[in-house]
Each structure stands twice: as structure tokens, then as C-alpha cells.
Design a protein around this motif. Structure first.
Motif, PDB file in Angstrom:
ATOM      1  N   ILE A  28       0.839  -1.208   0.000  1.00  0.00           N
ATOM      2  CA  ILE A  28       0.000   0.000   0.000  1.00  0.00           C
ATOM      3  C   ILE A  28       0.872   1.255   0.000  1.00  0.00           C
ATOM      4  O   ILE A  28       0.397   2.339  -0.317  1.00  0.00           O
ATOM      5  CB  ILE A  28      -0.958   0.038   1.218  1.00  0.00           C
ATOM      6  CG1 ILE A  28      -0.192  -0.008   2.541  1.00  0.00           C
ATOM      7  CG2 ILE A  28      -1.969  -1.075   1.149  1.00  0.00           C
ATOM      8  CD1 ILE A  28      -1.089   0.221   3.765  1.00  0.00           C
ATOM      9  N   TYR A  29       2.149   1.097   0.339  1.00  0.00           N
ATOM     10  CA  TYR A  29       3.043   2.256   0.357  1.00  0.00           C
ATOM     11  C   TYR A  29       3.710   2.491  -0.995  1.00  0.00           C
ATOM     12  O   TYR A  29       4.242   3.563  -1.247  1.00  0.00           O
ATOM     13  CB  TYR A  29       4.104   2.083   1.452  1.00  0.00           C
ATOM     14  CG  TYR A  29       3.489   1.812   2.808  1.00  0.00           C
ATOM     15  CD1 TYR A  29       2.623   2.733   3.380  1.00  0.00           C
ATOM     16  CD2 TYR A  29       3.737   0.634   3.487  1.00  0.00           C
ATOM     17  CE1 TYR A  29       2.017   2.478   4.602  1.00  0.00           C
ATOM     18  CE2 TYR A  29       3.137   0.371   4.711  1.00  0.00           C
ATOM     19  CZ  TYR A  29       2.277   1.300   5.256  1.00  0.00           C
ATOM     20  OH  TYR A  29       1.679   1.048   6.462  1.00  0.00           O
ATOM     21  N   ILE A  31       2.054   1.496  -4.025  1.00  0.00           N
ATOM     22  CA  ILE A  31       1.010   1.636  -5.055  1.00  0.00           C
ATOM     23  C   ILE A  31      -0.010   2.669  -4.570  1.00  0.00           C
ATOM     24  O   ILE A  31      -0.845   2.392  -3.713  1.00  0.00           O
ATOM     25  CB  ILE A  31       0.324   0.286  -5.335  1.00  0.00           C
ATOM     26  CG1 ILE A  31       1.382  -0.716  -5.846  1.00  0.00           C
ATOM     27  CG2 ILE A  31      -0.804   0.439  -6.349  1.00  0.00           C
ATOM     28  CD1 ILE A  31       0.869  -2.121  -6.013  1.00  0.00           C
ATOM     29  N   ALA A  32       0.089   3.857  -5.127  1.00  0.00           N
ATOM     30  CA  ALA A  32      -0.748   4.972  -4.669  1.00  0.00           C
ATOM     31  C   ALA A  32      -2.238   4.683  -4.827  1.00  0.00           C
ATOM     32  O   ALA A  32      -3.054   5.095  -4.006  1.00  0.00           O
ATOM     33  CB  ALA A  32      -0.370   6.241  -5.424  1.00  0.00           C
ATOM     34  N   GLN A  33      -2.592   3.976  -5.910  1.00  0.00           N
ATOM     35  CA  GLN A  33      -4.025   3.733  -6.197  1.00  0.00           C
ATOM     36  C   GLN A  33      -4.665   2.742  -5.241  1.00  0.00           C
ATOM     37  O   GLN A  33      -5.879   2.587  -5.237  1.00  0.00           O
ATOM     38  CB  GLN A  33      -4.185   3.171  -7.621  1.00  0.00           C
ATOM     39  CG  GLN A  33      -3.669   4.071  -8.705  1.00  0.00           C
ATOM     40  CD  GLN A  33      -2.242   3.705  -9.086  1.00  0.00           C
ATOM     41  OE1 GLN A  33      -1.391   3.472  -8.238  1.00  0.00           O
ATOM     42  NE2 GLN A  33      -1.964   3.708 -10.367  1.00  0.00           N
ATOM     43  N   TRP A  34      -3.890   2.060  -4.458  1.00  0.00           N
ATOM     44  CA  TRP A  34      -4.409   1.009  -3.565  1.00  0.00           C
ATOM     45  C   TRP A  34      -5.127   1.676  -2.388  1.00  0.00           C
ATOM     46  O   TRP A  34      -4.509   2.083  -1.414  1.00  0.00           O
ATOM     47  CB  TRP A  34      -3.252   0.136  -3.102  1.00  0.00           C
ATOM     48  CG  TRP A  34      -3.625  -1.124  -2.391  1.00  0.00           C
ATOM     49  CD1 TRP A  34      -4.810  -1.440  -1.810  1.00  0.00           C
ATOM     50  CD2 TRP A  34      -2.765  -2.245  -2.173  1.00  0.00           C
ATOM     51  NE1 TRP A  34      -4.741  -2.693  -1.246  1.00  0.00           N
ATOM     52  CE2 TRP A  34      -3.494  -3.216  -1.459  1.00  0.00           C
ATOM     53  CE3 TRP A  34      -1.438  -2.525  -2.509  1.00  0.00           C
ATOM     54  CZ2 TRP A  34      -2.943  -4.427  -1.063  1.00  0.00           C
ATOM     55  CZ3 TRP A  34      -0.891  -3.730  -2.122  1.00  0.00           C
ATOM     56  CH2 TRP A  34      -1.642  -4.674  -1.411  1.00  0.00           C
ATOM     57  N   ASP A  35      -6.435   1.812  -2.500  1.00  0.00           N
ATOM     58  CA  ASP A  35      -7.202   2.440  -1.421  1.00  0.00           C
ATOM     59  C   ASP A  35      -8.163   1.427  -0.792  1.00  0.00           C
ATOM     60  O   ASP A  35      -8.153   0.246  -1.149  1.00  0.00           O
ATOM     61  CB  ASP A  35      -7.945   3.691  -1.925  1.00  0.00           C
ATOM     62  CG  ASP A  35      -9.022   3.352  -2.937  1.00  0.00           C
ATOM     63  OD1 ASP A  35      -9.454   2.189  -3.011  1.00  0.00           O
ATOM     64  OD2 ASP A  35      -9.448   4.260  -3.666  1.00  0.00           O
ATOM     65  N   SER A  36      -8.979   1.898   0.141  1.00  0.00           N
ATOM     66  CA  SER A  36      -9.807   0.969   0.912  1.00  0.00           C
ATOM     67  C   SER A  36     -10.833   0.225   0.056  1.00  0.00           C
ATOM     68  O   SER A  36     -11.090  -0.956   0.266  1.00  0.00           O
ATOM     69  CB  SER A  36     -10.513   1.708   2.050  1.00  0.00           C
ATOM     70  OG  SER A  36     -11.273   2.771   1.547  1.00  0.00           O
ATOM     71  N   LEU A  37     -11.422   0.910  -0.924  1.00  0.00           N
ATOM     72  CA  LEU A  37     -12.412   0.237  -1.776  1.00  0.00           C
ATOM     73  C   LEU A  37     -11.755  -0.835  -2.626  1.00  0.00           C
ATOM     74  O   LEU A  37     -12.271  -1.948  -2.757  1.00  0.00           O
ATOM     75  CB  LEU A  37     -13.097   1.255  -2.694  1.00  0.00           C
ATOM     76  CG  LEU A  37     -14.339   1.947  -2.180  1.00  0.00           C
ATOM     77  CD1 LEU A  37     -15.012   2.695  -3.314  1.00  0.00           C
ATOM     78  CD2 LEU A  37     -15.325   0.974  -1.562  1.00  0.00           C
ATOM     79  N   HIS A  39      -9.082  -2.288  -1.934  1.00  0.00           N
ATOM     80  CA  HIS A  39      -8.617  -3.333  -1.025  1.00  0.00           C
ATOM     81  C   HIS A  39      -9.724  -4.375  -0.806  1.00  0.00           C
ATOM     82  O   HIS A  39      -9.471  -5.579  -0.847  1.00  0.00           O
ATOM     83  CB  HIS A  39      -8.201  -2.718   0.310  1.00  0.00           C
ATOM     84  CG  HIS A  39      -7.535  -3.694   1.223  1.00  0.00           C
ATOM     85  ND1 HIS A  39      -6.320  -4.252   0.935  1.00  0.00           N
ATOM     86  CD2 HIS A  39      -7.919  -4.243   2.405  1.00  0.00           C
ATOM     87  CE1 HIS A  39      -5.978  -5.097   1.903  1.00  0.00           C
ATOM     88  NE2 HIS A  39      -6.934  -5.110   2.802  1.00  0.00           N
ATOM     89  N   LEU A  40     -10.936  -3.894  -0.601  1.00  0.00           N
ATOM     90  CA  LEU A  40     -12.051  -4.821  -0.402  1.00  0.00           C
ATOM     91  C   LEU A  40     -12.298  -5.653  -1.665  1.00  0.00           C
ATOM     92  O   LEU A  40     -12.581  -6.853  -1.590  1.00  0.00           O
ATOM     93  CB  LEU A  40     -13.320  -4.057  -0.001  1.00  0.00           C
ATOM     94  CG  LEU A  40     -13.235  -3.303   1.337  1.00  0.00           C
ATOM     95  CD1 LEU A  40     -14.543  -2.577   1.630  1.00  0.00           C
ATOM     96  CD2 LEU A  40     -12.908  -4.251   2.486  1.00  0.00           C
ATOM     97  N   ASP A  61      -4.627  -6.525   7.338  1.00  0.00           N
ATOM     98  CA  ASP A  61      -3.193  -6.860   7.357  1.00  0.00           C
ATOM     99  C   ASP A  61      -2.665  -7.269   5.988  1.00  0.00           C
ATOM    100  O   ASP A  61      -1.456  -7.422   5.815  1.00  0.00           O
ATOM    101  CB  ASP A  61      -2.929  -7.999   8.359  1.00  0.00           C
ATOM    102  CG  ASP A  61      -3.060  -7.528   9.798  1.00  0.00           C
ATOM    103  OD1 ASP A  61      -2.892  -6.316  10.037  1.00  0.00           O
ATOM    104  OD2 ASP A  61      -3.352  -8.363  10.670  1.00  0.00           O
TER     105      ASP A  61
END
Lengths: 82, 189
Positions: A28-29, A31-37, A39-40, A61
């Protein structure tokens, strides 16, 4: 396809990034585009691909390729899928 | 209360502006009633009207307890709110909370950018030393966001919060000023 390749392919699709960006240190550090949505979306795709479930405590995690690979390998071993 | 332009912050896609009672709209009130938005908010236990929400906003003096509206920088559309509160004058800690009410902005990075702007203000201007926040344990999206912003796990209150008829754990995450300054360099805001 190896487990590693399957994970990287799903990560690229779910996070909507080029497959070449999913290196061994992808997280996640990096890849900027990796957000909570996303991620789900990624977790759901991993669960479907590997036929396993991640709990509430495990999902946050799974923040890097290494963490995902470790979690999946562990579950595969415990389910005798290796 | 006078509007203070020194509390207006801009990122790449969002603008934060202190929110005042007259800024409260029906749209803002509707977010608090939306089960998709309030699933993990205490707001779901209360009734909300323009009057109750204006009273809530009035509770932020914008000196010791802050509330900003999160706006789309391009369209000027109000999309959410973010707070910084429980600021301790001696211990220099604070808590924060946020909500993106306009669902079109979920997954756009707007929340992360707003949090970064508030952390910059808290750590660099107010000289806060640590910031923490809590989440319902099943709220994995929020916990993910904490990690993305560099917060680390602090502890758990067991079976503390009522959620879908059961008492679930509340997990706490936090970040110190030094940790934020290190994390900040790696964020593309």
C-alpha cells in the motif's frame, strides 16, 4: 500458473494497475491507487480465486504482496491444499 | 464566528474549509441518515435535522476543536467532513474522525488527502505530538485507511461497541509526529 503469479495477477486486476507494477515489494506504500475500496475488491477476488475466507482481523493486514502470499500459503497449508 | 482563511487547506483534489452552522445543508443531513454512510458512525443512533446538525457544528470553536468541510477542489461540491478534537494542551495529543458522505468520492483518495491535510496542520502548526482514532473492528475499510496513512495498532477495547445486534471490539490506531513526517514523504498528496 504458480500461486505467486495468481496473486500478482489478481492484485493487478483489482488495483487496476499494470501487472509490471506488482513486484515482490508491492504494498500500500508503493502503489498509490491502492485504497480501501480497491482493497475490499482485492480481498473478495483473492477469496474467490483461492476458495478461502479472511476474517475482519486479517483483512487490514493484507497490505502487501508478501503479506498476501504469506496469508494464503498459511491457509493452504492448514487446509492441505499445498 | 469569523471565518479564518488560515484554516483553509488545499490538496490536489480537495479543499478543506472550516464548517459553520450556516454551511449545513439538507444534503449533509442526508448523509447522516444514509445506512451506507453511517454504518459505523454513532450518528446512526440519533435523529438528524438541519437544526440538530447546526447545533453539532456550533460545538466546534475552530480553535480547540476543529471541523472542516471537505470540498471537491474543482467543482466546489461539499463531499464530506473531517474533525480534529480532544486536543490536550499539555500532553499534545488529539483524535480525528472523518466521513465522506458523497459516495461518488469513495475510492478516489479524497479521504486520504483530507486526512493528510489535517495531520499536516495538527503536527506542524499545532505541534501535536500524537493523533489517534478508533474503529469498529469489522470496519476493515477504515482500518485499512489507518494503515495506509501510517497509523499503527495501539490496542483493543473488547466488546465495546454495538453493531448489528452484537457487541464488537473497538480497535485503536495512532501515529506520532515523527512517524507522520516519515510517512508523509511517501504519500503522493
Amino acid at each position: 500458473m504458480s500461486t505467486e503469479e495468481r496473486i500478482k495477477s489478481i492484485m493487478a486486476d483489482s488495483l487496476e494497475v499494470d501487472r509490471t507494477l506488482i513486484k515482490d515489494n508491492a504494498s500500500i506504500y508503493t502503489i498509490a491507487q491502492w485504497d480501501s475500496l480497491q482493497h475490499l475488491r482485492l480481498v473478495m477476488a483473492l477469496q474467490e480465486e483461492f476458495g478461502m475466507r479472511f476474517g475482519d482481523r486479517e483483512i487490514p493486514d493484507l497490505v502487501s504482496f508478501a503479506a498476501i502470499q504469506e496469508a494464503i500459503t498459511k491457509k493452504m497449508k492448514s487446509h492441505g491444499k499445498e | 464566528m469569523a471565518r479564518n482563511s488560515s484554516l483553509v487547506f488545499e490538496g490536489r483534489q480537495t479543499q478543506l474549509k472550516p464548517l459553520f452552522p450556516e454551511d449545513v445543508t439538507q444534503e449533509y443531513v442526508s448523509w447522516l441518515k444514509d445506512p451506507g454512510v453511517n454504518e459505523f458512525l454513532e450518528a446512526r443512533f440519533k435523529k438528524h435535522t438541519l437544526a440538530t446538525q447546526r447545533a453539532y457544528v456550533r460545538g466546534f470553536d475552530q480553535k480547540t476543536k476543529f471541523l472542516w468541510g471537505i470540498f471537491d477542489k474543482k467543482t466546489k461540491k461539499h463531499i464530506g467532513v473531517i474533525t480534529l478534537y480532544d486536543i490536550h494542551p499539555m500532553h499534545k495529543y488529539a483524535n480525528y474522525g472523518y466521513l465522506i458522505g458523497n459516495k461518488k468520492y469513495w475510492g478516489t483518495g479524497a479521504a486520504q488527502e483530507a486526512i493528510a491535510l489535517v495531520f499536516d496542520f495538527a503536527f506542524l502548526k499545532l505541534r501535536i505530538r500524537s493523533i489517534s482514532t478508533g474503529a469498529y473492528a469489522p470496519n476493515v475499510a477504515s482500518v485499512f485507511n489507518y494503515k495506509k496513512m501510517g497509523l499503527s495498532y495501539q490496542g483493543t477495547f473488547k466488546e465495546r461497541l454495538l453493531y448489528k445486534g452484537a457487541f464488537v471490539d473497538q480497535v485503536w490506531y495512532g501515529i506520532t509526529r515523527d512517524e507522520w513526517l516519515s510517512r508523509r514523504k511517501k504519500l503522493a498528496f
